[in-house]
Design an enzyme around this catalytic site. Structure first.
Site, PDB file in Angstrom:
ATOM      1  N   HIS A 276       0.821  -1.209   0.000  1.00  0.00           N
ATOM      2  CA  HIS A 276       0.000   0.000   0.000  1.00  0.00           C
ATOM      3  C   HIS A 276       0.858   1.263   0.000  1.00  0.00           C
ATOM      4  CE1 HIS A 276      -3.456  -2.461   0.833  1.00  0.00           C
ATOM      5  NE2 HIS A 276      -2.925  -2.929   1.941  1.00  0.00           N
TER       6      HIS A 276
ATOM      7  N   HIS B 117      -8.412  -3.516   0.171  1.00  0.00           N
ATOM      8  CA  HIS B 117      -7.764  -4.632  -0.540  1.00  0.00           C
ATOM      9  C   HIS B 117      -8.696  -5.246  -1.557  1.00  0.00           C
ATOM     10  CE1 HIS B 117      -6.501  -4.295   3.610  1.00  0.00           C
ATOM     11  NE2 HIS B 117      -5.292  -4.515   3.184  1.00  0.00           N
TER      12      HIS B 117
END
Ligand code: ADP
Ligand code: ADP
Ligand code: MG
Ligand code: MG
Ligand code: MG
Ligand code: MG
Lengths: 333, 216, 333, 216
Positions: free
Chosen positions: C58, C220
């Site tokens: 991320h 996600h």
């Protein structure tokens, strides 16, 4: 298939993006004149102004770096299209605080044509302005033909050091000399693995096989000459860095600035992995990594790939690089 | 036999060129996708839209003023390579018609030559370099030849359009040496140059614009 | 089709990205202990430490914000996977400068399980640590079930204000109170239009039709509940902002922080266009845009889409937000 | 009739579970793609690789030490939801075997019950919530029932494996109420829970690991 971009009408993209950008950073930038991006608080009188021009669709480049310590005015064009000379001239007028203006131009046909015309007009009108052309892309011309080389992310260190010199009160000639020293000591090489969608036409801007990458790709998908099978991060880093070090003739003991600039869809995760290998190779060769940056400074929509940039630094360039600056997309404390 | 033009006829010519380019802008972008960045049609569309506004707004009989406004308009758009090149073409033309209210074939030819010369100050591209020069240079040469032979204006314009088109076609077999396309080298072979195609379309339009109106 | 990512072996991605990251910013961060990201120069003794944990993949979140004025230690997990409790405990020890530690945890099942276990162990060992859970994603639970709400980009203002308070010498209880005030006053909503490739498996992490977008998408690719046909930038902004303003019960005259966080492949260009509409709507409603940021703070590989975040600010929160900080991916002068 | 296990047999059981999970890790990731983030198999693979190392390195006869090392290892990996849950399962088991060198059916059952209780401290998930509890709770109940009925260890383990598998299957028709999947609501119907599947594979492996070696 509809374009998967958050836009309204394609023909309004540039107008709306500039509005949004300046609304988001009202303490740092605002729109002035004919869609020029200027500092919210202009530079004090008596200091050299720094102006640049270039097509839009590459955000945060170029207007993202207007602010204290970098640019005074940026002239954003349409998507991938250089702005016309009249707006450039207006920008130079706005940036002129009595000490003249440095006009930073990336070597792309349209930008250079506009810039040359701007310089002609500026001369006629008695404005004090000097132009510097950035052309550090080693894939687009050999060393004997620097005029063929395109300008890629190298604009960034040029803005930074010339902006810092101007802020420190250097004269126009001195600022130009610094910009020129930076320019002559830098090199860039790009690689692409996935294409981008042109926001006006909705079309892919180039094509590449599912298992291919292209080294030497230009900023707008102008093809390079190194189409090859996909490589690992390490192998890609090795190939690209070797070419850059050779072209710049970097020697043991010298100090480099390294910038990895993501094209849009390539993740920071990947750039870090590539950077790791660059760092290892430089250490092996006993070349010092004096400064480094990993991020997105000039993008091409959601293209995947990156630009690897190296620059030979000296103590003056390093201290100008380290000087504080405060722009929406680059801040140094 | 038609031998002189006033501003009305010049506006017809320009209007014909604009119409042609607008109609074909998608093709121009497609050609630019092959070896450039795919925006030549969009840019030409932006330029022609602005030119139309200038022409509509133009009131006086001042030929020079019209062409100069047109040139500055094109220079003023965000036009990539096209803006400065086409813009200086028009501003160059405007300088040559200073003080004139009408144009005979000689003056018309001289006007286009002045435009070409202004453009040459912007770029070193020559015929054979796969740029708009490949269409423009032969077109202007055809005008000169026709004027020397004392041909009628429509005839001359038709020959210039044919020469431009021939020149645009010829770019297919050339390797680009200017503009974004030059970095592609051999890969540009087989693709027609978008800028040359625009010039060809414009000369086609000069003729069409004048001939259709005059026939009315 | 091979994965078009610059990596080496999938199983080495996290190790190599952390090496690359810390090599690129040696003046600001380094690796310590068991792959923990710590400040290059630790905080002085006597100030509260700030620690966070979270999966990798991320970037720049979360480790990109380790540095003066924000985090002291970040515990990066594997790709999309929370790190285990032992490393979290080690991080808390490292961050403890004698005044206790605030542990910032994004509400995701794995992170919370690890964090709870860490807190248990820390208590047994007599460490002074308080935990704050961020859960501001309005799509993943209604207002009566805040415990269902996921933590998205809201971690960012929480790091910022708690980091600033810690730097200013506040006690652990005071830092916790500030973090909590920020947390209770913020809301996020995400939208996705294109999927990402999982860097370990090479598979798409979710699927969406060619003409679809999904509002409420998790970090996600955990699906949301608002799958719909693609909308324009303006329309998307209107739908999302309306839900956020309602959930936070924002009233005329109040001051907001607005963050637009790109998911990865969505361009700044698009985010600016969306921001423009947000700004217009707030102006119409006479709600003040006190501060704003547009960029990538937490990404999901090359996913396309963004998170829209709003937070109600008060004078204390604003001054902590404005306080200087110096991390690799966020600097305030 | 086999009624007690020493450390060797426990290692066989664990080895069997590890083998099963490794072999099926791709399926586990696929199941996690449907309603989660697609990494459950990768995580289980990372956990089992680490567990193998711990087991190979383990020298002494200390049952508690082995299980405790295993638990901390799993807690120590970057294991998302799986790490803390599975890790506390093992650490819970380790506490119940303190001081023991061998396990009879009662002690083995108590060990698993202790693991389940430790796991329950980490999550409020119940049978029916579509998590690993749907496999684990019935498996442990089957162990208890078998122990009460004085059945032979292999027989008990086989029944527990069957119960776990049954439980894993049952998750197909459930709506997720915990973990990443809970936000999908009705869209989780029809998909088997990856965590429950792992548990089922492990119990299958406990039985296989013990029975194949014992038969030799
Ligand atoms: N340096 C140059 N000299 C002459 N013609 C040029 C030059 N650069 C570009 N051109 C012409 O411009 C055309 C491309 O125009 P356009 O696509 O509008 O600009 P850009 O390349 O900036 O996107 C080319 O096809 C070529 O004919
Ligand atoms: N809060 C919870 N309580 C019980 N089991 C859970 C919980 N959260 C997740 N699980 C279990 O973990 C499995 C997912 O594990 P994994 O994919 O490894 O973790 P993550 O969701 O962090 O990626 C789910 O299938 C479910 O069985
Ligand atoms: Mg262009
Ligand atoms: Mg073009
Ligand atoms: Mg996970
Ligand atoms: Mg998972």
């Amino acid at each position: 298939m509809p374009m998967k971009k958050f836009i309204n009408k394609p023909e309004n993209v540039v107008k709306e993006l500039l509005e949004g950008y300046t609304l988001a950073y009202p303490d740092k930038v605002r729109l002035a004149g004919n869609n020029l991006v200027v500092r919210a608080i202009p530079k004090v009188m008596g200091k050299v102004g720094i102006v640049t021009l270039g097509g839009s669709g590459h955000e945060p480049g170029l207007s993202g770096f207007v602010g204290e310590g970098m640019l005074d005015v940026s002239v954003p064009g349409e998507i991938f299209a250089a702005p016309g000379a009249p707006r450039c001239l207006e920008a130079i007028r706005l940036a002129d605080r009595g000490a003249g203006v440095l006009f930073v131009v990336l070597n792309h046909a349209g930008d250079v044509l506009s810039a040359n015309m701007t310089m002609e007009l500026a001369k006629k009108q008695g404005l004090k302005v000097k132009m510097i052309l950035t052309h550090e892309d080693i894939s687009s011309g050999d060393r004997d033909h620097p005029e063929d080389r395109r300008g890629l992310v190298g604009f960034f260190p040029v803005y930074k050091v010339s902006g810092a010199a101007a802020e420190a009160g250097a004269s126009l000639d001195e600022v130009l000399a610094i910009a020129d020293r930076m320019e002559r000591n830098m090199r860039t090489l790009a690689v692409a693995v996935k294409t981008a969608t042109h926001p006006s036409t909705g079309e892919a801007i180039f094509t590449l096989g599912d298992d291919e990458m292209e080294i030497g790709m230009g900023q707008h998908g102008e093809a390079g000459t190194g189409r090859m099978k996909l490589k690992t991060a390490d192998k890609t880093a090795e190939i690209m860095l070797a070419q850059l070090l050779e072209d710049l003739e970097v020697r043991q003991g010298e100090e480099l600035l390294v910038i990895l600039n993501g094209a849009g869809a390539t993740t920071l995760m990947e750039l870090f992995i590539v950077f790791r290998r660059v760092s290892q190779i430089l250490a092996q060769k006993k070349i010092k990594m004096a400064r480094s940056l990993v991020g997105e400074y000039i993008t091409t929509q959601e293209q995947a790939g990156f630009q690897m940039h190296i620059a030979r630094m000296d103590p003056d360039l390093l201290s100008l690089w380290d000087a504080p600056c405060d722009t929406p997309y680059f801040v140094v404390r | 036999m038609v031998t002189t033009l006033c501003i009305k006829e010049l506006l017809w010519m320009m209007g014909g060129a604009i119409e042609k380019v607008k109609c074909e802008h998608k093709v121009l972008s497609e050609l630019d996708s092959a070896c450039g960045d795919g925006d030549h049609g969009t840019t030409m569309l932006r330029a022609t839209n602005q030119l139309e506004k200038v022409m509509t707004a133009h009131q006086s009989d001042n030929l020079q003023g019209l062409l100069s406004d047109m040139g500055w308009t094109v220079l003023g758009i965000d036009g990539g390579a096209t803006g400065p090149l086409l813009g200086s073409f028009f501003t160059g033309m405007s300088e040559s018609v200073a003080g004139k209210q009408t144009l005979d074939t000689e003056a018309l030819t001289a006007m286009f030559e002045a435009g070409l010369n202004a453009l040459k100050k912007q770029t070193k591209a020559q015929v054979g370099d796969k740029t708009l020069m490949d269409a423009l240079v032969p077109a202007v040469a055809a005008l000169r030849a026709g004027a020397e032979a004392n041909k009628e204006i429509l005839q001359i314009l038709r020959e210039a359009a044919a020469a431009a088109q021939e020149g645009a076609y010829s770019t297919k077999n050339l390797k680009a040496r200017f503009g974004r396309a030059k970095y592609l080298g051999d890969r540009t072979l087989g693709h027609q140059d978008p800028g040359a195609t625009s010039i060809s379309l414009m000369f086609q339009g000069f003729y069409d614009g004048l001939s259709t109106k005059w026939e009315l």
